[in-house]
Design a protein around this motif. Sequence first.
Motif, PDB file in Angstrom:
ATOM      1  N   TYR A 121       7.448   3.703   8.560  1.00  0.00           N
ATOM      2  CA  TYR A 121       7.166   4.808   7.643  1.00  0.00           C
ATOM      3  C   TYR A 121       6.679   6.032   8.404  1.00  0.00           C
ATOM      4  CZ  TYR A 121       7.133   0.987   4.297  1.00  0.00           C
ATOM      5  OH  TYR A 121       7.476  -0.109   3.548  1.00  0.00           O
ATOM      6  N   ARG A 122       6.925   7.213   7.795  1.00  0.00           N
ATOM      7  CA  ARG A 122       6.391   8.464   8.338  1.00  0.00           C
ATOM      8  C   ARG A 122       6.030   9.378   7.179  1.00  0.00           C
ATOM      9  NH1 ARG A 122      12.119  10.213   9.820  1.00  0.00           N
ATOM     10  NH2 ARG A 122      12.552  11.702   8.160  1.00  0.00           N
ATOM     11  N   TYR A 123       5.148  10.331   7.459  1.00  0.00           N
ATOM     12  CA  TYR A 123       4.741  11.319   6.481  1.00  0.00           C
ATOM     13  C   TYR A 123       5.545  12.584   6.695  1.00  0.00           C
ATOM     14  CZ  TYR A 123       1.929  14.627   3.848  1.00  0.00           C
ATOM     15  OH  TYR A 123       1.525  15.582   2.969  1.00  0.00           O
ATOM     16  N   GLU A 124       6.075  13.126   5.610  1.00  0.00           N
ATOM     17  CA  GLU A 124       6.840  14.384   5.641  1.00  0.00           C
ATOM     18  C   GLU A 124       6.036  15.458   4.934  1.00  0.00           C
ATOM     19  OE1 GLU A 124       9.723  15.460   7.021  1.00  0.00           O
ATOM     20  OE2 GLU A 124       9.772  13.546   8.056  1.00  0.00           O
ATOM     21  N   PRO A 125       5.519  16.436   5.680  1.00  0.00           N
ATOM     22  CA  PRO A 125       4.789  17.520   5.016  1.00  0.00           C
ATOM     23  C   PRO A 125       5.734  18.391   4.186  1.00  0.00           C
ATOM     24  CG  PRO A 125       4.977  17.934   7.369  1.00  0.00           C
ATOM     25  CD  PRO A 125       5.587  16.592   7.109  1.00  0.00           C
ATOM     26  N   ALA A 126       5.171  19.142   3.273  1.00  0.00           N
ATOM     27  CA  ALA A 126       5.969  20.018   2.391  1.00  0.00           C
ATOM     28  C   ALA A 126       6.652  21.110   3.172  1.00  0.00           C
ATOM     29  CB  ALA A 126       5.080  20.614   1.319  1.00  0.00           C
ATOM     30  N   HIS A 156       0.823  -1.208   0.000  1.00  0.00           N
ATOM     31  CA  HIS A 156       0.000   0.000   0.000  1.00  0.00           C
ATOM     32  C   HIS A 156       0.859   1.261   0.000  1.00  0.00           C
ATOM     33  CE1 HIS A 156      -3.326  -2.711   0.736  1.00  0.00           C
ATOM     34  NE2 HIS A 156      -4.138  -1.696   0.474  1.00  0.00           N
ATOM     35  N   VAL A 157       1.949   1.250   0.724  1.00  0.00           N
ATOM     36  CA  VAL A 157       2.854   2.399   0.725  1.00  0.00           C
ATOM     37  C   VAL A 157       3.443   2.591  -0.670  1.00  0.00           C
ATOM     38  CG1 VAL A 157       5.075   3.257   1.570  1.00  0.00           C
ATOM     39  CG2 VAL A 157       3.380   2.385   3.179  1.00  0.00           C
ATOM     40  N   ARG A 158       3.846   1.513  -1.314  1.00  0.00           N
ATOM     41  CA  ARG A 158       4.403   1.606  -2.669  1.00  0.00           C
ATOM     42  C   ARG A 158       3.379   2.216  -3.625  1.00  0.00           C
ATOM     43  NH1 ARG A 158       3.688  -1.578  -6.851  1.00  0.00           N
ATOM     44  NH2 ARG A 158       3.028  -3.352  -5.591  1.00  0.00           N
ATOM     45  N   ARG A 159       2.143   1.774  -3.540  1.00  0.00           N
ATOM     46  CA  ARG A 159       1.092   2.302  -4.419  1.00  0.00           C
ATOM     47  C   ARG A 159       0.807   3.772  -4.126  1.00  0.00           C
ATOM     48  NH1 ARG A 159      -2.833  -2.949  -4.078  1.00  0.00           N
ATOM     49  NH2 ARG A 159      -1.606  -4.269  -5.464  1.00  0.00           N
ATOM     50  N   LEU A 160       0.812   4.128  -2.849  1.00  0.00           N
ATOM     51  CA  LEU A 160       0.622   5.538  -2.485  1.00  0.00           C
ATOM     52  C   LEU A 160       1.731   6.402  -3.052  1.00  0.00           C
ATOM     53  CD1 LEU A 160      -0.579   5.851   1.212  1.00  0.00           C
ATOM     54  CD2 LEU A 160      -1.574   6.908  -0.807  1.00  0.00           C
ATOM     55  N   ARG A 161       2.966   5.934  -2.929  1.00  0.00           N
ATOM     56  CA  ARG A 161       4.108   6.689  -3.458  1.00  0.00           C
ATOM     57  C   ARG A 161       3.978   6.897  -4.959  1.00  0.00           C
ATOM     58  NH1 ARG A 161       8.822   3.668  -0.004  1.00  0.00           N
ATOM     59  NH2 ARG A 161       8.878   5.151   1.724  1.00  0.00           N
ATOM     60  N   GLU A 162       3.470   5.900  -5.664  1.00  0.00           N
ATOM     61  CA  GLU A 162       3.274   6.030  -7.109  1.00  0.00           C
ATOM     62  C   GLU A 162       2.239   7.107  -7.426  1.00  0.00           C
ATOM     63  OE1 GLU A 162       2.144   2.114  -8.371  1.00  0.00           O
ATOM     64  OE2 GLU A 162       4.177   1.315  -8.200  1.00  0.00           O
ATOM     65  N   LYS A 163       1.257   7.271  -6.562  1.00  0.00           N
ATOM     66  CA  LYS A 163       0.160   8.200  -6.818  1.00  0.00           C
ATOM     67  C   LYS A 163       0.425   9.613  -6.316  1.00  0.00           C
ATOM     68  CE  LYS A 163      -3.253   4.524  -6.948  1.00  0.00           C
ATOM     69  NZ  LYS A 163      -4.470   3.961  -6.358  1.00  0.00           N
ATOM     70  N   ILE A 164       1.111   9.749  -5.178  1.00  0.00           N
ATOM     71  CA  ILE A 164       1.302  11.088  -4.602  1.00  0.00           C
ATOM     72  C   ILE A 164       2.742  11.571  -4.670  1.00  0.00           C
ATOM     73  CG2 ILE A 164      -0.641  10.768  -3.024  1.00  0.00           C
ATOM     74  CD1 ILE A 164       1.486  10.572  -0.746  1.00  0.00           C
ATOM     75  N   GLY A 165       3.646  10.718  -5.128  1.00  0.00           N
ATOM     76  CA  GLY A 165       5.057  11.077  -5.194  1.00  0.00           C
ATOM     77  C   GLY A 165       5.840  10.430  -4.063  1.00  0.00           C
ATOM     78  N   PRO A 166       7.086  10.108  -4.331  1.00  0.00           N
ATOM     79  CA  PRO A 166       7.874   9.332  -3.367  1.00  0.00           C
ATOM     80  C   PRO A 166       8.407  10.115  -2.173  1.00  0.00           C
ATOM     81  CG  PRO A 166       9.184   9.837  -5.297  1.00  0.00           C
ATOM     82  CD  PRO A 166       7.795  10.323  -5.580  1.00  0.00           C
ATOM     83  N   ARG A 167       8.348  11.433  -2.204  1.00  0.00           N
ATOM     84  CA  ARG A 167       8.991  12.219  -1.148  1.00  0.00           C
ATOM     85  C   ARG A 167       8.136  12.425   0.088  1.00  0.00           C
ATOM     86  NH1 ARG A 167      12.232  16.705  -4.694  1.00  0.00           N
ATOM     87  NH2 ARG A 167      13.417  15.175  -5.877  1.00  0.00           N
ATOM     88  N   ARG A 168       6.856  12.189   0.010  1.00  0.00           N
ATOM     89  CA  ARG A 168       5.961  12.447   1.137  1.00  0.00           C
ATOM     90  C   ARG A 168       5.994  11.341   2.192  1.00  0.00           C
ATOM     91  NH1 ARG A 168       6.188  17.186   0.755  1.00  0.00           N
ATOM     92  NH2 ARG A 168       4.986  18.277  -0.806  1.00  0.00           N
ATOM     93  N   ILE A 169       6.040  10.099   1.753  1.00  0.00           N
ATOM     94  CA  ILE A 169       6.090   8.981   2.696  1.00  0.00           C
ATOM     95  C   ILE A 169       7.519   8.466   2.715  1.00  0.00           C
ATOM     96  CG2 ILE A 169       5.205   6.716   3.307  1.00  0.00           C
ATOM     97  CD1 ILE A 169       2.635   7.478   1.824  1.00  0.00           C
ATOM     98  N   VAL A 170       8.143   8.624   3.864  1.00  0.00           N
ATOM     99  CA  VAL A 170       9.562   8.328   4.023  1.00  0.00           C
ATOM    100  C   VAL A 170       9.729   7.007   4.776  1.00  0.00           C
ATOM    101  CG1 VAL A 170      11.710   9.160   5.075  1.00  0.00           C
ATOM    102  CG2 VAL A 170      10.089  10.784   4.069  1.00  0.00           C
ATOM    103  N   THR A 171      10.664   6.187   4.308  1.00  0.00           N
ATOM    104  CA  THR A 171      11.018   4.973   5.028  1.00  0.00           C
ATOM    105  C   THR A 171      12.012   5.325   6.128  1.00  0.00           C
ATOM    106  OG1 THR A 171      10.729   3.611   3.044  1.00  0.00           O
ATOM    107  CG2 THR A 171      12.070   2.681   4.829  1.00  0.00           C
ATOM    108  N   VAL A 172      11.704   4.920   7.340  1.00  0.00           N
ATOM    109  CA  VAL A 172      12.611   5.089   8.473  1.00  0.00           C
ATOM    110  C   VAL A 172      13.190   3.703   8.734  1.00  0.00           C
ATOM    111  CG1 VAL A 172      12.831   5.789  10.880  1.00  0.00           C
ATOM    112  CG2 VAL A 172      11.163   6.923   9.396  1.00  0.00           C
ATOM    113  N   TRP A 173      14.426   3.508   8.322  1.00  0.00           N
ATOM    114  CA  TRP A 173      15.041   2.186   8.402  1.00  0.00           C
ATOM    115  C   TRP A 173      15.027   1.658   9.824  1.00  0.00           C
ATOM    116  CZ3 TRP A 173      15.064  -0.059   4.023  1.00  0.00           C
ATOM    117  CH2 TRP A 173      15.216   0.685   2.862  1.00  0.00           C
ATOM    118  N   GLY A 174      14.595   0.417   9.969  1.00  0.00           N
ATOM    119  CA  GLY A 174      14.528  -0.230  11.265  1.00  0.00           C
ATOM    120  C   GLY A 174      13.275   0.118  12.055  1.00  0.00           C
ATOM    121  N   VAL A 175      12.441   1.025  11.514  1.00  0.00           N
ATOM    122  CA  VAL A 175      11.220   1.431  12.223  1.00  0.00           C
ATOM    123  C   VAL A 175      10.001   1.180  11.352  1.00  0.00           C
ATOM    124  CG1 VAL A 175       9.979   3.314  13.359  1.00  0.00           C
ATOM    125  CG2 VAL A 175      12.466   3.187  13.536  1.00  0.00           C
TER     126      VAL A 175
END
Length: 70
Positions: free
Chosen positions: A65-70, A44-63
Amino acid sequence: MLTAREFDLLAHLMRHPGQAFSRAALLDQVWGWSFGDASTVTVHVRRLREKIGPRRIVTVWGVGYRYEPA
């Protein structure tokens, strides 16, 4: 266009900008599942990234995902 589950996931992440969530926490808080396959979240995260752009949902390694506002 987002699916209902993609919308729910994005809305949850946007309500908590900058906060990282594990896949298990997202399964519980968004899907309402106390167990399940964590790859569901990954897909679901991969599909979201395809639709809204990869920079908004960030992978936090070892944890997770988080959302990064503009």
